[in-house]
Scaffold this active site. Sequence first.
Site, PDB file in Angstrom:
ATOM      1  N   ALA A 173       0.918  -1.417   0.070  1.00 47.12           N
ATOM      2  CA  ALA A 173      -0.079  -0.120   0.074  1.00 47.12           C
ATOM      3  C   ALA A 173       0.894   1.294   0.014  1.00 47.12           C
ATOM      4  O   ALA A 173       2.058   1.160   0.143  1.00 47.12           O
ATOM      5  CB  ALA A 173      -0.838   0.050   1.269  1.00 47.12           C
ATOM      6  N   HIS A 174       0.397   2.477  -0.313  1.00 48.49           N
ATOM      7  CA  HIS A 174       0.918   3.726  -0.220  1.00 48.49           C
ATOM      8  C   HIS A 174       0.743   4.477   1.013  1.00 48.49           C
ATOM      9  O   HIS A 174      -0.443   4.413   1.408  1.00 48.49           O
ATOM     10  CB  HIS A 174       0.492   4.440  -1.549  1.00 48.49           C
ATOM     11  CG  HIS A 174       1.250   5.690  -1.946  1.00 48.49           C
ATOM     12  ND1 HIS A 174       1.439   6.659  -1.261  1.00 48.49           N
ATOM     13  CD2 HIS A 174       2.105   5.764  -2.943  1.00 48.49           C
ATOM     14  CE1 HIS A 174       2.233   7.511  -1.850  1.00 48.49           C
ATOM     15  NE2 HIS A 174       2.768   7.165  -2.737  1.00 48.49           N
ATOM     16  N   ALA A 175       1.687   5.228   1.460  1.00 51.66           N
ATOM     17  CA  ALA A 175       1.388   5.966   2.937  1.00 51.66           C
ATOM     18  C   ALA A 175       0.429   7.074   2.464  1.00 51.66           C
ATOM     19  O   ALA A 175      -0.269   7.639   3.553  1.00 51.66           O
ATOM     20  CB  ALA A 175       2.709   6.575   3.325  1.00 51.66           C
ATOM     21  N   ASN A 176       0.412   7.592   1.401  1.00 52.59           N
ATOM     22  CA  ASN A 176      -0.418   8.935   0.990  1.00 52.59           C
ATOM     23  C   ASN A 176      -1.501   8.889   0.165  1.00 52.59           C
ATOM     24  O   ASN A 176      -2.100  10.029  -0.214  1.00 52.59           O
ATOM     25  CB  ASN A 176       0.857  10.137   0.775  1.00 52.59           C
ATOM     26  CG  ASN A 176       1.835  10.144   1.656  1.00 52.59           C
ATOM     27  OD1 ASN A 176       2.901   9.816   1.289  1.00 52.59           O
ATOM     28  ND2 ASN A 176       1.657  10.778   2.853  1.00 52.59           N
ATOM     29  N   ARG A 229      -8.847   4.333   5.495  1.00 55.58           N
ATOM     30  CA  ARG A 229      -8.431   3.134   4.762  1.00 55.58           C
ATOM     31  C   ARG A 229      -8.661   1.859   5.352  1.00 55.58           C
ATOM     32  O   ARG A 229      -9.003   0.907   4.669  1.00 55.58           O
ATOM     33  CB  ARG A 229      -6.750   3.103   4.333  1.00 55.58           C
ATOM     34  CG  ARG A 229      -5.900   2.673   5.550  1.00 55.58           C
ATOM     35  CD  ARG A 229      -4.495   2.630   5.193  1.00 55.58           C
ATOM     36  NE  ARG A 229      -3.550   3.845   4.978  1.00 55.58           N
ATOM     37  CZ  ARG A 229      -2.740   3.856   3.770  1.00 55.58           C
ATOM     38  NH1 ARG A 229      -2.736   2.703   2.898  1.00 55.58           N
ATOM     39  NH2 ARG A 229      -2.086   4.946   3.479  1.00 55.58           N
TER      40      ARG A 229
END
Length: 415
Positions: A248-251, A302
Site C-alpha cells: 500500500a501507499h502511505a499517502n 483506509r
Amino acid sequence: MNQTDEPHKSAGALSHIRVLDMSRVLAGPWCSQILADLGAEVIKIERPGTGDDTRGWGPPYLKDTAGHDTNESAYFLGANRGKKSVTLTLSRPEGQQIARELAKRCDILLENYKAGDLQRYGLGYEDLRTLNPGLIYCSITGFGQTGPMRNVAGYDFIIQGMSGLMSITGERDDLPGGGPQKVGVAVAAIATGMYSTVAVLAALAHRARTGEGQYIDMAQLDVQVAMLANMNMNNLVSGRVPQRHGNAHANIVPYQLFDAADGQIVLAVGNDNQFAKLCEAAGCDFANDPRFKKNADRVRNRELLIPMLADVLRKRRVSEWVEMLEPLGVPVGPINDLAQAFDHPQVRERRMRIDLPHPLSGTVPLVANPIKMSRTPPVAVRVPPTLGQHTAQVLREHLALSDAQIAELQSQGVV
C-alpha cells in the site's frame, strides 16, 4: 539508428568521450555502461585471471554454442555492455604507469576503491590532474570520502538497511509475513550509478565552458537516503517515523495490491476523479460516501475502505479489470514475472530486449538502454567483453606499444 545498427563515425552523443573505468561490481559499471550506450569509448580495467568480482557471481552463466557454461555470468553481462576489457596489475609499478598513461588520454575516470587506496599507487585525483587537468574523476564508494565510515566497504544490502529503505519496505509487523524487506534488485547501487552518470555529464558540460576537470565524490548511502523522496518528507514534516505499508501507499488510497478472481492486480488510483470512475465501473457507491470522497478521507479511513473494495475486486478476473479500467484512465495492471514482462506487447514494441553476436555463445540476449533520443540514440553494438579481450588492442592503439612490448608485459604478469 536503433540499438542493433552499426554506429557511423559520429554515432552517439558521447562518441567523442573516452572513459577509464576502474570500477567493479555494479554502481560504477552501471554508470560506465550508460556512458558506453551513449557512445563513449569505455576501457574497463580488470584484474588478470579473475577480473571484475561479478564474473564469478553465478550461476547462471552464458552457454556456449554446445550448451555448456562459459565463464560469463549473467550478472556481469547485465552491467558491462559496450566496454573494452583490459587486464592490468595495479600493484605493479609498470601497471600503475600504464594506468597513468591511459588516464592522460581519457576524459573521465571512474573508480570504486576504498577511500585513499588509489593514492597509494599514484592514481588519486591530485596525482592525475597534474597529468590531465581536464580529467573528470568520479569516486564511488559506500559511504563517501569523508565521515567516520569513509573506510568501510559498502554493500547494497547494508545500505538498504542503514538508509531507512528497509524500514518502509515490506509488510506491516501486525500482518503475516510482516517485517523489513530489501528490494529485489540492488537499487542503491543502480541509483548511485545513475546519479554518478548525471554528475559526470554535468562535469562535462562545465568542462566544455571552462576547460576544467573536477573531482566527484559519490556515496551509495547518500544516494539511498536522497531516494526516499516523499517518505523523507513525511518524516521531516510530521516529526513521525514512517512505517511499512506492504504493497500500500502511505499517502494515496487505494494504491496497492488486490486479489482478483484468478490472480492479483495492482490498483494505483492517483486522484478523486479516478476513484469515482473506479467505483462507477465496479458498481459500488464508495465515491459518494463522505468517508471516502477525497483522498485525504480515504487515507484516514483506509481500514474501512480497503476490505469493502477488496470484496468487490475479487469478483472479476484480472483481464476483466484491466480491460474495463484501462480505457477509463484508471491505473491498473497485472503482476507479471520477468518472462511475462519481456513478452508483453508494450515491452516488445519498445524493443527492450536486444540480441547481439557473441564470440562464445553465437548470440547473447541483453536488455536495451531505455533512453529514446531522436538524433543521438543509444547504440549497443559491443557485447560485454570477455576477460582481457581488448588488452593488446588498447595498448597498441592508445599507448603505441609494440607486440613485443605487450608480450613482455604479459610474461611479467603486468597485463
